[in-house]
Design a protein around this motif. Structure first.
Motif, PDB file in Angstrom:
ATOM      1  N   THR A  42       0.846  -1.194   0.000  1.00  0.00           N
ATOM      2  CA  THR A  42       0.000   0.000   0.000  1.00  0.00           C
ATOM      3  C   THR A  42       0.882   1.244   0.000  1.00  0.00           C
ATOM      4  O   THR A  42       2.012   1.226   0.498  1.00  0.00           O
ATOM      5  N   SER A  44       0.138   5.428   0.873  1.00  0.00           N
ATOM      6  CA  SER A  44      -0.816   6.469   1.252  1.00  0.00           C
ATOM      7  C   SER A  44      -0.072   7.791   1.419  1.00  0.00           C
ATOM      8  O   SER A  44       1.008   7.835   2.009  1.00  0.00           O
ATOM      9  N   TYR A  68      -4.143  10.731  -1.260  1.00  0.00           N
ATOM     10  CA  TYR A  68      -3.914   9.752  -2.326  1.00  0.00           C
ATOM     11  C   TYR A  68      -3.578   8.403  -1.680  1.00  0.00           C
ATOM     12  O   TYR A  68      -2.787   8.332  -0.743  1.00  0.00           O
ATOM     13  N   LYS A  69      -4.206   7.352  -2.204  1.00  0.00           N
ATOM     14  CA  LYS A  69      -3.949   6.020  -1.660  1.00  0.00           C
ATOM     15  C   LYS A  69      -3.948   5.002  -2.788  1.00  0.00           C
ATOM     16  O   LYS A  69      -4.809   5.024  -3.664  1.00  0.00           O
ATOM     17  N   LYS A  70      -2.966   4.099  -2.754  1.00  0.00           N
ATOM     18  CA  LYS A  70      -2.847   3.042  -3.744  1.00  0.00           C
ATOM     19  C   LYS A  70      -2.677   1.719  -3.016  1.00  0.00           C
ATOM     20  O   LYS A  70      -1.821   1.584  -2.149  1.00  0.00           O
ATOM     21  N   ASP A  71      -3.518   0.726  -3.347  1.00  0.00           N
ATOM     22  CA  ASP A  71      -3.494  -0.571  -2.678  1.00  0.00           C
ATOM     23  C   ASP A  71      -3.311  -1.691  -3.691  1.00  0.00           C
ATOM     24  O   ASP A  71      -3.652  -1.554  -4.873  1.00  0.00           O
ATOM     25  N   GLU A  72      -2.787  -2.792  -3.189  1.00  0.00           N
ATOM     26  CA  GLU A  72      -2.708  -4.005  -3.994  1.00  0.00           C
ATOM     27  C   GLU A  72      -4.014  -4.783  -3.816  1.00  0.00           C
ATOM     28  O   GLU A  72      -4.389  -5.147  -2.706  1.00  0.00           O
ATOM     29  N   SER A  81      -1.954  -3.340  -8.560  1.00  0.00           N
ATOM     30  CA  SER A  81      -2.009  -2.110  -7.774  1.00  0.00           C
ATOM     31  C   SER A  81      -3.042  -1.171  -8.385  1.00  0.00           C
ATOM     32  O   SER A  81      -3.030  -0.931  -9.601  1.00  0.00           O
ATOM     33  N   GLN A  82      -3.928  -0.666  -7.548  1.00  0.00           N
ATOM     34  CA  GLN A  82      -4.966   0.252  -8.016  1.00  0.00           C
ATOM     35  C   GLN A  82      -5.069   1.445  -7.079  1.00  0.00           C
ATOM     36  O   GLN A  82      -4.869   1.327  -5.872  1.00  0.00           O
ATOM     37  N   THR A  83      -5.392   2.591  -7.647  1.00  0.00           N
ATOM     38  CA  THR A  83      -5.656   3.780  -6.838  1.00  0.00           C
ATOM     39  C   THR A  83      -7.022   3.618  -6.168  1.00  0.00           C
ATOM     40  O   THR A  83      -8.023   3.380  -6.831  1.00  0.00           O
ATOM     41  N   THR A  84      -7.052   3.713  -4.844  1.00  0.00           N
ATOM     42  CA  THR A  84      -8.292   3.517  -4.100  1.00  0.00           C
ATOM     43  C   THR A  84      -8.802   4.793  -3.444  1.00  0.00           C
ATOM     44  O   THR A  84      -9.908   4.816  -2.902  1.00  0.00           O
ATOM     45  N   GLN A  86      -8.361   9.264  -4.070  1.00  0.00           N
ATOM     46  CA  GLN A  86      -7.714  10.398  -4.721  1.00  0.00           C
ATOM     47  C   GLN A  86      -8.623  11.611  -4.580  1.00  0.00           C
ATOM     48  O   GLN A  86      -9.651  11.706  -5.227  1.00  0.00           O
TER      49      GLN A  86
END
Length: 246
Positions: A42, A44, A68-72, A81-84, A86
């Motif tokens: 992740t 953040s 901004y947060k990006k998680d697997e 990996s996707q942006t979750t 923004q």
């Protein structure tokens, strides 16, 4: 952002900055970054800038808040990996000081772009009265109240406009010489049936580390009363950030 909303916010900021460009500025810069790897990946990032411009007749406040947060996540059996999250929020408020010590007439404008809220954007302009309900050596409570108008655009392209009553309050309590508790609340209550009411809350505790540096732990809630099917009405964020005061 439409020409009207862009002009409203730009005029509010530019007019106050150019009126007394030599007036001192005070503010804070807040930044938090969390990255994990291994079984879970992740990233953040939370940033915030708040500036206060205190002039002879005006007290102006500007805010920029970003998340901004990006998680697997697993998609069809494969981890990607996707942006979750923004989100960007910007606002400006000018308080014209009256004869009373803390009483003022305010002009407020804001714009928010949250990619996962179901709205392409949400924007507000408002005017009204602001004052301090009480103040002592340990705490204070400030409030704003006044009519306004909201503009929003759904992801599908539909636009909505509504008259609102904007209410906002800031409470702060000094826990010790190096720590404080703060609570910020705001709501833009729709005056028409079936329209969206947007409310925000930030509960925070901060402690001085050294000099102008502090550590801040905060819990933020954003609530929309009317959202598209499949979207949650309430979003929450828990954050730990480093704050630099200037």
């Amino acid at each position: 952002m439409s020409t009207f909303k862009l002009t409203s916010l730009a005029c509010l900021i530019c007019a106050s900055l150019t009126a007394h460009a030599k007036a001192p500025l005070e503010g804070e810069v807040e930044l938090g970054v969390i990255t994990t790897s291994g079984n879970t990946e992740t990233t953040s990032l939370k940033g915030k800038v708040g500036i206060t411009h205190d002039l002879e007749n005006w007290k102006n406040q500007y805010q920029l808040d970003a998340l901004y947060k990006k998680d697997e996540v697993e998609v069809n059996g494969t981890k990607v990996s996707q942006t979750t999250a923004q989100k960007v929020f910007v606002s400006g408020q000018g308080d014209y000081k009256l004869n009373a010590e803390n009483a003022a007439l305010f002009v407020y404008a804001s714009y928010e772009d949250d990619k996962f809220s179901g709205f392409e954007y949400q924007s507000t302009v408002a005017v009204g009265y602001s004052d301090q309900l009480f103040s002592n050596e340990h705490s204070f409570l400030n409030y704003n109240i006044g009519p306004g108008y909201t503009f929003s655009k759904l992801e599908e392209g539909d636009k909505e406009e509504s008259a609102v009553l904007r209410l906002a309050a800031t409470y702060q309590y000094k826990l010790s010489d190096n720590a404080k508790f703060s609570q910020k609340l705001s709501t833009e209550a729709a005056l028409e049936s079936g329209q969206n009411t947007r409310s925000k809350s930030e509960t925070a505790v901060s402690a001085n580390l050294m000099g102008n540096l502090s550590m801040k732990a905060a819990y933020t809630i954003t609530h929309n009363s009317d959202v598209k099917v499949g979207k949650e009405k309430t979003d929450t964020t828990t954050s730990i950030t480093v704050v630099y005061l200037f």
